[in-house]
Design an enzyme around this catalytic site. Structure first.
Site, mmCIF file in Angstrom:
data_model
loop_
_atom_site.group_PDB
_atom_site.id
_atom_site.type_symbol
_atom_site.label_atom_id
_atom_site.label_comp_id
_atom_site.label_asym_id
_atom_site.label_seq_id
_atom_site.Cartn_x
_atom_site.Cartn_y
_atom_site.Cartn_z
ATOM 1 N N ARG A 202 0.801 -1.214 0.000
ATOM 2 C CA ARG A 202 0.000 0.000 0.000
ATOM 3 C C ARG A 202 0.837 1.268 0.000
ATOM 4 O O ARG A 202 0.477 2.288 0.636
ATOM 5 C CB ARG A 202 -0.986 0.029 1.168
ATOM 6 C CG ARG A 202 -1.973 -1.126 1.188
ATOM 7 C CD ARG A 202 -2.936 -1.072 -0.001
ATOM 8 N NE ARG A 202 -3.781 -2.259 -0.004
ATOM 9 C CZ ARG A 202 -3.438 -3.398 -0.612
ATOM 10 N NH1 ARG A 202 -2.295 -3.472 -1.273
ATOM 11 N NH2 ARG A 202 -4.253 -4.436 -0.573
ATOM 12 N N SER A 251 -10.473 -0.507 3.517
ATOM 13 C CA SER A 251 -9.649 -0.767 4.704
ATOM 14 C C SER A 251 -9.079 0.537 5.228
ATOM 15 O O SER A 251 -8.441 1.277 4.503
ATOM 16 C CB SER A 251 -8.510 -1.716 4.349
ATOM 17 O OG SER A 251 -9.029 -2.952 3.916
ATOM 18 N N GLU A 321 -4.266 3.293 6.154
ATOM 19 C CA GLU A 321 -4.168 3.153 4.699
ATOM 20 C C GLU A 321 -4.884 4.330 4.049
ATOM 21 O O GLU A 321 -4.454 4.855 3.035
ATOM 22 C CB GLU A 321 -4.824 1.838 4.265
ATOM 23 C CG GLU A 321 -4.719 1.558 2.775
ATOM 24 C CD GLU A 321 -5.298 0.177 2.414
ATOM 25 O OE1 GLU A 321 -6.006 0.103 1.383
ATOM 26 O OE2 GLU A 321 -5.074 -0.794 3.184
HETATM 27 C C1 LIG Z 1 -15.617 -0.161 -0.610
HETATM 28 C C2 LIG Z 1 -14.148 0.027 -0.827
HETATM 29 C C3 LIG Z 1 -13.330 -1.070 -1.032
HETATM 30 C C4 LIG Z 1 -11.956 -0.895 -1.234
HETATM 31 N N1 LIG Z 1 -11.179 -1.993 -1.439
HETATM 32 C C5 LIG Z 1 -9.853 -1.836 -1.649
HETATM 33 C C6 LIG Z 1 -9.015 -2.972 -1.880
HETATM 34 O O1 LIG Z 1 -9.452 -4.114 -1.927
HETATM 35 N N2 LIG Z 1 -7.686 -2.760 -2.048
HETATM 36 C C7 LIG Z 1 -7.136 -1.496 -2.012
HETATM 37 O O2 LIG Z 1 -5.924 -1.365 -2.197
HETATM 38 N N3 LIG Z 1 -7.903 -0.400 -1.802
HETATM 39 C C8 LIG Z 1 -9.238 -0.543 -1.618
HETATM 40 N N4 LIG Z 1 -10.010 0.556 -1.390
HETATM 41 C C9 LIG Z 1 -9.364 1.874 -1.284
HETATM 42 C C10 LIG Z 1 -9.267 2.648 -2.594
HETATM 43 O O3 LIG Z 1 -10.269 2.249 -3.477
HETATM 44 C C11 LIG Z 1 -7.920 2.549 -3.245
HETATM 45 O O4 LIG Z 1 -6.919 3.036 -2.383
HETATM 46 C C12 LIG Z 1 -7.822 3.317 -4.568
HETATM 47 O O5 LIG Z 1 -6.629 2.979 -5.219
HETATM 48 C C13 LIG Z 1 -7.873 4.825 -4.387
HETATM 49 O O6 LIG Z 1 -8.034 5.425 -5.657
HETATM 50 P P1 LIG Z 1 -8.790 6.821 -5.822
HETATM 51 O O7 LIG Z 1 -8.713 7.209 -7.237
HETATM 52 O O8 LIG Z 1 -10.165 6.753 -5.233
HETATM 53 O O9 LIG Z 1 -7.861 7.776 -4.953
HETATM 54 P P2 LIG Z 1 -8.278 8.972 -3.984
HETATM 55 O O10 LIG Z 1 -8.977 8.427 -2.785
HETATM 56 O O11 LIG Z 1 -8.953 10.026 -4.749
HETATM 57 O O12 LIG Z 1 -6.823 9.481 -3.546
HETATM 58 C C14 LIG Z 1 -5.970 8.659 -2.747
HETATM 59 C C15 LIG Z 1 -4.548 9.240 -2.831
HETATM 60 O O13 LIG Z 1 -4.051 9.077 -4.145
HETATM 61 C C16 LIG Z 1 -3.683 10.348 -4.690
HETATM 62 N N5 LIG Z 1 -3.984 10.320 -6.125
HETATM 63 C C17 LIG Z 1 -5.179 10.068 -6.731
HETATM 64 N N6 LIG Z 1 -5.036 10.134 -8.071
HETATM 65 C C18 LIG Z 1 -3.722 10.415 -8.313
HETATM 66 C C19 LIG Z 1 -2.940 10.623 -9.508
HETATM 67 N N7 LIG Z 1 -3.462 10.547 -10.730
HETATM 68 N N8 LIG Z 1 -1.609 10.905 -9.379
HETATM 69 C C20 LIG Z 1 -1.031 10.990 -8.152
HETATM 70 N N9 LIG Z 1 -1.723 10.815 -6.978
HETATM 71 C C21 LIG Z 1 -3.038 10.540 -7.070
HETATM 72 C C22 LIG Z 1 -4.534 11.366 -3.935
HETATM 73 O O14 LIG Z 1 -3.984 12.648 -3.983
HETATM 74 C C23 LIG Z 1 -4.508 10.747 -2.531
HETATM 75 O O15 LIG Z 1 -3.265 11.042 -1.889
HETATM 76 C C24 LIG Z 1 -11.397 0.411 -1.222
HETATM 77 C C25 LIG Z 1 -12.220 1.531 -1.033
HETATM 78 C C26 LIG Z 1 -13.585 1.345 -0.836
HETATM 79 C C27 LIG Z 1 -14.455 2.552 -0.651
#
Ligand SMILES: Cc1cc2nc3c(=O)[nH]c(=O)nc-3n(C[C@H](O)[C@H](O)[C@H](O)COP(=O)(O)OP(=O)(O)OC[C@H]3O[C@@H](n4cnc5c(N)ncnc54)[C@H](O)[C@@H]3O)c2cc1C
Length: 337
Positions: A202, A251, A321
């Site tokens: 992560r 998580s 996380e």
């Molecule tokens: C129901 C649910 C289930 C989930 N299950 C999992 C799972 O199984 N495994 C897992 O790993 N995660 C899981 N997650 C967490 C999440 O989905 C992941 O961490 C995902 O990768 C976050 O992506 P996001 O685009 O929503 O990022 P955001 O939440 O919008 O941002 C997270 C971070 O990434 C940065 N960021 C976003 N886009 C970029 C970019 N283009 N360049 C640089 N930095 C960037 C943001 O600035 C921030 O620091 C889950 C979340 C939910 C709600």
């Protein structure tokens, strides 16, 4: 948004790009300057609760969509001049934004950062591609290796940033390279190999000023029906084990080495632990779910309580996380600015 360092308190806190110190000019000037620099719509005071899966979080001083790398550069330039922080918002599925909001520019990546192509078994995709959509689409093309992403509700860019993973697989297993825009270096476009990104559980060592705009994934030929079955199994497993119909960020804590955060939280008797409208899920102890009226402060307090009690009961300091943004100066929760 820069690399997400672990602060002394073990909380993953977003480090703002640009400068947070001694902001000059009010939000009106920030919005006016961004509108002039980027064109497109810039929204002032939009609540970020509407843009995160936790459904909490205060206003952004300015919220806008970038459609081209030059838009990102323009945002960084205006923020630097006005000494305001910028934040990249993917699909907000791993972000807890403070009730005070974000005192600078919040940037989402628009359609200009969508789309993907297959080059043999490689896939090159825009960072704004939603992981569930991309995972299903490449599987239909009988490309295997990304099925685990079908139930990760974030963007490709966010998945690279977090080294997202599930079912024993993670982005590190398929990422070949990422194209980033270096906002602290005049908007230079840079290609970073997966090795340079030093991806660990992560965590990805992305430069502080880097925005992922595209990624190359190394997949392999697969059987369409097997891939479809694999993805269906992943979704079914989630429905059975996670409160996926309630607002959450997935998580909340990373699993400590050799253990599971959910087990530690559950065995500390914390399932159902509630503060205001936020509670430790009864279905999965490493999820915090919220109900209408909850605040980011409620969620942050549940996080603080859980960390304290698990440390007392098990001597383990849990590391979040979920990324916290905008909590500068709040007791018990601190930014790393
Ligand atoms: C129901 C649910 C289930 C989930 N299950 C999992 C799972 O199984 N495994 C897992 O790993 N995660 C899981 N997650 C967490 C999440 O989905 C992941 O961490 C995902 O990768 C976050 O992506 P996001 O685009 O929503 O990022 P955001 O939440 O919008 O941002 C997270 C971070 O990434 C940065 N960021 C976003 N886009 C970029 C970019 N283009 N360049 C640089 N930095 C960037 C943001 O600035 C921030 O620091 C889950 C979340 C939910 C709600």
């Amino acid at each position: 948004m820069a690399a997400v360092p672990e602060t002394r308190t073990g909380l993953s806190v977003a480090t703002p790009g640009g400068s947070a110190s001694a902001a000059t000019g009010g939000d009106d000037e920030l919005v006016a300057r961004l509108t002039a620099a980027v064109g497109g719509e810039v929204r002032a005071g939009e609540r970020l609760a509407a843009h995160t899966t936790l459904k909490v979080g205060g206003p952004a001083a300015a919220l806008l969509r970038a459609e081209h790398p030059s838009d990102l550069v323009a945002v960084a330039e205006v923020c630097a001049e006005l000494r305001r922080p910028w934040l990249i918002l993917g699909r907000g599925s791993n972000l807890l934004v403070a009730d005070a909001g974000w005192p600078g520019a919040v940037v989402t990546l628009g359609r200009g950062f969508r789309g993907w192509v297959a080059e043999g078994s490689d896939v090159v995709a825009g960072a704004a591609e939603p992981m569930p959509v991309l995972s299903a689409a490449v599987a239909r093309q009988r490309l295997a290796g990304l099925a685990f992403g079908v139930a990760i509700p974030g963007s490709l860019g966010g998945a690279v940033r977090m080294n997202a993973g599930a079912m024993g697989r993670e982005m590190r297993d398929v990422l070949d390279s990422a194209e980033v825009v270096r906002l602290g270096d005049g908007g230079r476009l840079q290609r970073l190999d997966a090795a340079e990104l030093r991806m660990t559980y992560r965590h990805t060592a992305l430069p502080a000023d880097a925005v992922v705009v595209r990624a190359r994934l190394r997949l392999r030929p697969g059987a369409g029906d097997e891939l479809a079955a694999e993805m269906a199994a992943f979704k079914q497993w989630r429905r059975e084990h996670q409160p996926i119909n309630e607002p959450s960020c997935g998580s909340v804590f990373r699993n400590p080495p050799g253990d599971s955060a959910g087990r530690l939280i559950d065995s500390s008797g914390l399932k159902g632990h509630r503060v205001g409208g936020a509670q430790v899920s009864d279905k999965h102890a490493n999820f915090i779910t919220v109900r209408a009226g909850a605040t980011a402060g409620d969620v942050a307090q549940v996080i603080t309580d859980v960390r304290r009690i698990v440390a007392e009961r098990h001597g383990v300091t849990l590391v979040t996380e979920v990324v916290l943004a905008g909590f500068a100066g709040e007791p018990g929760v601190q930014d790393s600015t």
